[in-house]
Motif scaffolding. Structure first.
Motif, short mmCIF file in Angstrom:
data_model
loop_
_atom_site.label_atom_id
_atom_site.label_comp_id
_atom_site.label_asym_id
_atom_site.label_seq_id
_atom_site.Cartn_x
_atom_site.Cartn_y
_atom_site.Cartn_z
N LEU A 1 -28.52 20.00 -16.74
CA LEU A 1 -27.95 19.94 -15.40
C LEU A 1 -28.31 18.63 -14.71
N ALA B 1 -25.98 16.10 -16.00
CA ALA B 1 -24.62 16.35 -15.53
C ALA B 1 -24.45 15.90 -14.07
N PRO C 1 -21.75 9.50 -12.79
CA PRO C 1 -20.80 10.36 -12.07
C PRO C 1 -20.02 9.56 -11.04
N TYR D 1 -16.74 11.44 -14.91
CA TYR D 1 -17.70 10.37 -15.13
C TYR D 1 -17.00 9.06 -15.49
N GLY E 1 -14.57 15.41 -18.66
CA GLY E 1 -15.76 14.65 -18.33
C GLY E 1 -15.54 13.16 -18.38
N MET F 1 -25.57 24.75 -23.45
CA MET F 1 -25.61 23.41 -22.84
C MET F 1 -26.20 22.36 -23.79
N TYR G 1 -25.02 18.64 -24.22
CA TYR G 1 -25.19 17.64 -23.17
C TYR G 1 -26.58 17.71 -22.56
N GLU G 2 -27.54 18.16 -23.37
CA GLU G 2 -28.94 18.22 -22.95
C GLU G 2 -29.68 17.08 -23.64
#
Length: 371
Positions: free
Chosen positions: A94, A97, A107, A122, A183, A317, A320-321
């Motif tokens: 998170l 993200a 972002p 992004y 994304g 997740m 994208y961790e």
């Protein structure tokens, strides 16, 4: 012609550190790839390898993965396991993200209903800068290593491969292969907009097999999602399992199909050999046999299949961790699995016949040999 070594890298975001570890073990064993093919994060890893001399490849891979994981703050539970580690992983995912990864993406605010150029959550300009710094694209295009990266034409929906044997590759081709919407924005190349190749197929295995020249080839297929898994019991497990199935791209089904095709071609050649000599000399039969020979001459292939099998503390997740702790674990797992695969492969018998196809999973005690 000397045996060819190909390294085929699936997409999978943060899990791509597993591929970097697998390459490190492969290189340590003296098996530098002649051909690299990748989708999404696999294309980034492939470009980092092809775009550097062998002595610097692991260094460049490590620098990339340290950069993209450096900005995710560690937590007190990073060394834990079970539920606490799962929470720490999700928190790291998170964080990335929300705040982005400076060496990868940042972002941006986006009006939902207004038409803008490159609509996405992004901006991937930082990735372009990173690629230009860590990848020598002159070496990519002039060096001995073949590089193929897959992407999807946004307008036509057609899958395409950018290949340094057919065109000059730059950072935009690698970025196109990893431009996963919504994304990341589509990447424009020669008037066409491209998205992540994983939208159509997350593995470039078929492209490599169908373009092999006659001879002997070993293909190391490094997957980041496992098509097989347990029945989900919770909604979180449903999301996790769905992602595995969607992005595994049926690699096992594809390898089975390729094996069956090789065996069918072998049987056709065996059947043709049983025809009487008088029949073989007839013009029509002779022409058909010549065409059969041309169509069924196949390289001798060994497919070594490695699959990242995530721990229970990794959630949906996980791709994208980008925490440093997870990056190290994925890297070490890839190196361990490749070392185990190479050891088992060295102990396996050699191909019994030219044109054979065998698939080898590092979890199996011996490879399955097909004619």
């Amino acid at each position: 012609m000397p045996p060819l070594t190909a390294l085929v890298l699936q997409g999978g975001g943060a899990l791509g550190a597993y591929q970097a570890g697998a390459y490190e073990a492969l290189a340590a064993a003296g098996r530098e790839p002649d051909w690299l093919a990748g989708i999404s994060i696999g294309s980034i890893n492939a470009a980092l390898i092809a775009g550097n001399p062998p002595a610097r490849r692991v260094e460049r891979l490590r620098e990339f993965w340290q950069r993209v994981s450096a900005q995710v703050p560690p937590t007190a539970w990073a060394g834990a396991d079970g539920a606490l580690r799962a929470w720490a992983n999700d928190w790291s995912a998170l964080w990335g993200a929300v705040f982005g990864l400076p060496a990868f993406f940042r972002p941006r605010t986006m009006p939902w209903h207004d038409a803008i150029e490159g609509p996405s959550f992004y901006d991937t300009a930082p990735l372009r800068d990173t690629l230009l710094e860590l990848v020598d694209f002159d070496l990519v295009n002039q060096g001995p290593t073949r590089l193929s990266v897959g992407a999807v034409d946004v307008r036509s929906g057609n899958f395409v491969y950018f290949d340094n044997r057919a065109q000059r590759l730059g950072p935009e081709h690698v970025m196109a292969s990893g431009a996963l919407p919504p994304g990341f924005p589509a990447i424009e190349i020669d008037g066409h907009a491209y998205w992540d190749g994983g939208l159509v197929s997350n593995t470039p295995l078929r492209h490599v097999v169908e373009h092999l020249e006659p001879g002997e080839a070993t293909i190391f297929q490094v997957d980041l999602f496992d098509a097989r898994g347990p029945l989900p019991r919770t909604l979180a497990q449903v999301a996790d399992r769905e992602k595995d199935i969607r992005y595994s791209s049926r690699t096992r089904a594809l390898s089975d199909m390729l094996r069956e095709r090789h065996e069918t071609h072998w049987r056709l050649r065996q059947l043709a050999a049983l025809l009487p000599a008088t029949l073989r000399r007839e013009p029509r039969v002779k022409a058909l046999l010549q065409q059969l020979q041309a169509d069924t001459v196949r390289p001798t292939v060994t497919l070594v299949h490695l699959i990242h099998r995530h721990k229970s503390s990794e959630t949906q997740m996980r791709d994208y961790e980008f925490s440093r702790a997870s990056m190290h674990e994925h890297w070490q797992a890839g190196a361990h699995d490749m070392q185990r695969s190479l050891h088992a492969l060295a102990a396996a018998p050699h191909h019994a016949e030219a044109g054979s196809f065998r698939a080898f999973d590092y979890t199996a005690p011996t490879p399955k040999e097909l004619r």
